[in-house]
Design an enzyme around this catalytic site. Sequence first.
Site, short mmCIF file in Angstrom:
data_model
loop_
_atom_site.label_atom_id
_atom_site.label_comp_id
_atom_site.label_asym_id
_atom_site.label_seq_id
_atom_site.Cartn_x
_atom_site.Cartn_y
_atom_site.Cartn_z
N SER A 25 -1.95 -11.35 -8.27
CA SER A 25 -2.13 -10.40 -9.37
C SER A 25 -2.25 -11.04 -10.74
CB SER A 25 -0.99 -9.37 -9.38
OG SER A 25 -1.41 -8.20 -10.03
N GLY B 59 -7.49 -15.66 -6.72
CA GLY B 59 -7.87 -15.19 -5.40
C GLY B 59 -6.78 -15.22 -4.37
N ALA B 60 -5.56 -15.61 -4.76
CA ALA B 60 -4.47 -15.72 -3.79
C ALA B 60 -3.69 -14.41 -3.63
CB ALA B 60 -3.51 -16.84 -4.22
N TYR C 222 -10.36 -1.16 -0.08
CA TYR C 222 -9.14 -0.73 -0.76
C TYR C 222 -9.27 0.74 -1.17
CZ TYR C 222 -5.35 -0.70 -4.25
OH TYR C 222 -4.22 -0.41 -4.98
N HIS D 168 0.82 -1.21 0.00
CA HIS D 168 0.00 0.00 0.00
C HIS D 168 0.86 1.27 0.00
CE1 HIS D 168 -3.96 -1.90 0.35
NE2 HIS D 168 -3.36 -2.79 1.13
N SER E 265 -11.01 -17.72 -23.01
CA SER E 265 -10.19 -18.05 -21.84
C SER E 265 -10.32 -19.53 -21.55
CB SER E 265 -10.63 -17.25 -20.61
OG SER E 265 -9.98 -17.74 -19.45
N ASP F 91 1.91 -3.86 -9.47
CA ASP F 91 1.61 -5.18 -10.04
C ASP F 91 2.02 -5.26 -11.50
OD1 ASP F 91 0.54 -5.59 -7.57
OD2 ASP F 91 -1.54 -5.71 -8.23
#
Length: 371
Positions: A117, A113-114, A215, A31, A64, A163
């Site tokens: 990125s 979800g981990a 966020y 952050h 995808s 990221d």
Amino acid sequence: MRVVEAFRAAFGADPETVWRAPGRVNLIGEHTDYNDGFVLPFAVPWGVTAAVSPRPDQTIRLLSLQGSTTEPITLATREEATGWTRYAVGVLAMLGDRVRGADIALDGDVPQGAGLSSSAALEVSVASALNELHDLGLTPMEIALLSQRAENGFVGVPSGIMDQAASALCEEGHALFLDCRTLGSRSIPLDLAAHDLRILIIDTQVHHEHAGGEYAKRRAECESAARKLGVDALRDVTDLAGALERLQGDERKRVMHVVTESHRVEALVGLLRAGATREIGALLNASHLSLRDQYEVSSPELDVAVEAAVRGGARGARMTGGGFGGSAIALVDEDRLDSVRESVAAAYAERSWTPPRFLDATPAKGAHRLA
């Protein structure tokens, strides 16, 4: 290559280029990016591979291999994009009239979800492919900035540059020391094996969406605090004690974290450059405590993972990523890996939580052409 076969089956021809871009883990510097501070991410072995061909019209066709359908999604305009397609289409949107349509097949293996990125990996892989196909001449940092604009302006996630920069610029065996104001960067050797160390990723399996709510709230609090302190960004706070005297409540805590976290990044880089890789654990621990108590973006699952990892013998541990779930990382001696895994798994079992997932992270290569 699986994505090439899928592209051929969906679109009836081979792709004109194939690019792969990795996800990332942030070693330290959480952050701080949108506060113009310092970060120290490294690329992970998992990423997104994009097989791409340009089209003469404005149509965008997307497939995808991780999607819910085996049929490509056809979009007549960029405004029709929804869900995961926004990340790819956003890149085209940011390129404006420099590109028309495209056929794109994607194959990703970033654990979803981990907090590693996957979205940046998708954006950078597509942007890199389009950069080549249209001879745009973009540098890796310009590709990262383009991808960030796609996420900010098209998807609507107010992320910083870290990221995408990690995905585009990282070198194998190195972390990326990035100044998020000047965008100056330097590769810092991170040879864990030479010190008999590993970075263990602990995926809590708790996947909280933080894009719109907490966020964005943290970012707004930082911007408000900077205005009250009369600085462009919290990066510019040089008298921390004086700044804290002028603030109250949550804004005071946010400033405490951001300023001290940027100092921790610089301190950790200093240790790595001095060859003292085994000594960085205390900084990881301090980072987590600050994220938990001052920035308030941790979660019970992350806290338990960090505490159990250290109890099991890790040299240090911290949450990584945006927070509210996702992953923690632990710096572990090779001969303590089993002990750390067992300690964290047992702590989760005691609470009847979903068992965590463990991943060994080695610093990997940034975006590169495959075919």
